[in-house]
Scaffold this active site. Structure first.
Site, PDB file in Angstrom:
ATOM      1  CG  HIS A  90     -55.286  13.522 -31.192  1.00 25.11           C
ATOM      2  ND1 HIS A  90     -54.107  13.919 -31.787  1.00 25.11           N
ATOM      3  CD2 HIS A  90     -55.619  14.549 -30.342  1.00 25.11           C
ATOM      4  CE1 HIS A  90     -53.747  15.114 -31.332  1.00 25.11           C
ATOM      5  NE2 HIS A  90     -54.645  15.518 -30.469  1.00 25.11           N
ATOM      6  CG  HIS A 103     -52.540  15.325 -26.074  1.00 26.44           C
ATOM      7  ND1 HIS A 103     -53.086  16.357 -25.351  1.00 26.44           N
ATOM      8  CD2 HIS A 103     -52.756  15.625 -27.374  1.00 26.44           C
ATOM      9  CE1 HIS A 103     -53.619  17.229 -26.187  1.00 26.44           C
ATOM     10  NE2 HIS A 103     -53.430  16.819 -27.427  1.00 26.44           N
ATOM     11  CD  GLU A 111     -50.077  17.610 -28.770  1.00 24.95           C
ATOM     12  OE1 GLU A 111     -50.536  16.860 -29.635  1.00 24.95           O
ATOM     13  OE2 GLU A 111     -50.561  18.724 -28.526  1.00 24.95           O
TER      14      GLU A 111
END
Ligand code: FUC
Length: 347
Positions: A105, A179, A311
């Site tokens: 991420h 997210h 996502e």
């Protein structure tokens, strides 16, 4: 329609503000300039009872304490990059390994953990915020000076439209997502196992033991990964399919989206529905299998399956798989992505 700004504290030596977007139906979305966090989405159930349907913290510091990416924008690259390095234009780039030996991420100081500039938007029929961030060359190891904009717009049709835009002065990677963890029961009254999901996807990516795509596309036929006619999220938790077991019993998988059919998440008890329409190649379905226990989320005990993430994004680790659609953003090109979340109720 209106936008209300409120300063809520300080992080990273900067003041942090919350922006609450309100539409004419009483729907509200609160977002922060720290990490572009969506901290609350308040929508009615079938009886008109308005409650929050995303996971968020009351205390700002908790977002840094528990890095679960609640409501965050993720970048530069969503998901994992194997071995925390990649090659682009014959040059190797080394990234921080913030999950075992891999990069997750966007790294520790990814877009979720920086303060964005915010501009309020109040135009006919919409209320919104445009967040912008300048990510210098080499930030978290990525090449190119990158300008990113993320816009959250609320409409009177109870839609949240998220648009992403990026430009770079050197070829780089870009694959953004949001997210948010949804829980349509309202104020986390129940976990998400009884939510049903409809998803027009006939294949998903096989993951290895570090949750990184192996490169194989698996067919959903006759598996708990077949959401084409709708199924309960608990099917994946109870499943003995090795891919469900691997990720901690549940889903943490990229699904390839076929055409432009919206994704549909429903909670039958509250009657709340969320439809998600996107121009992205995939959606990572994550059922919160790794949410640890031992802390509290707005007064509710943290635990697995308290929220579900949808996502929308390009495929994870695409830079290591030439048969995946590219996530390279070339110098001079523009990155555009858009996902629309529409909230409604079943009668
Ligand atoms: C999701 C998952 C991960 C991770 C994280 C918090 O995107 O793919 O496995 O747990 O977010």
């Amino acid at each position: 329609m209106k936008v209300v700004k409120e300063e809520i504290g300080r992080l990273l030596n900067q003041p942090i503000s919350a922006y609450t977007l309100k539409n004419d139906n009483g729907m509200e979305i609160t977002c922060l300039d720290y990490g572009c966090i969506i901290s609350a989405i308040k929508v009615p159930d079938r009886n008109g009872h308005i409650e929050n349907i995303v996971l968020g913290f009351d205390q700002l510091d908790d977002y840094r304490k528990w890095s679960l990416y609640f409501g965050n924008v993720i970048g530069r690259v969503a998901g994992r990059i194997k071995g925390a390095e990649f090659e682009l234009n014959s040059k190797t780039y080394v990234l921080p390994n913030n999950e075992n030996r891999n990069h997750l991420h966007g790294g520790e100081r990814g877009f979720h953990n920086v303060v964005w500039k915010a501009k309020m938007i109040q135009i006919e029929g919409t209320a919104g915020v445009q967040f912008s961030y300048f990510s210098p060359d080499d930030e978290e190891g990525y090449p190119g000076n990158l300008h990113v904009k993320v816009t959250y717009l609320l409409t009177n049709q109870n839609e949240l439209v998220i648009s992403y835009h990026g430009t770079t002065d050197e070829d780089t990677l870009l694959n953004l997502t949001n997210h948010s963890y949804f829980n349509l029961s309202g104020n986390m009254k129940r976990d998400i196992l009884e939510h049903s999901l409809t998803l027009n996807s006939s294949s998903f990516l096989e993951l290895d033991s570090e949750f990184i795509p192996t490169g194989s596309f698996l067919n959903v036929d006759q598996t708990p990964f077949d959401f084409r006619n709708g199924r309960m999220l608990k099917d994946g938790v109870l499943s003995s399919h090795p891919q469900n077991k691997l990720v901690g019993s549940g889903y943490d998988h990229p699904f390839i989206l076929n055409g432009d059919h919206p994704i549909c998440l429903m909670d039958h008890e509250s009657g709340r529905c969320l439809t998600v329409a996107t121009d992205q190649a995939a959606v990572v379905l994550y059922t919160g299998n790794q949410i640890p226990s031992g802390f509290s989320i707005q007064g509710v005990k943290s635990r697995k399956y308290l929220g579900v993430c949808l996502e929308t994004q390009g495929l994870p680790d695409a830079i290591h798989h030439t048969h995946f659609p590219s996530i390279v953003l070339k110098k001079g090109d523009e990155y555009h992505a858009k996902t629309t979340y529409t909230f409604s109720v079943m009668k």
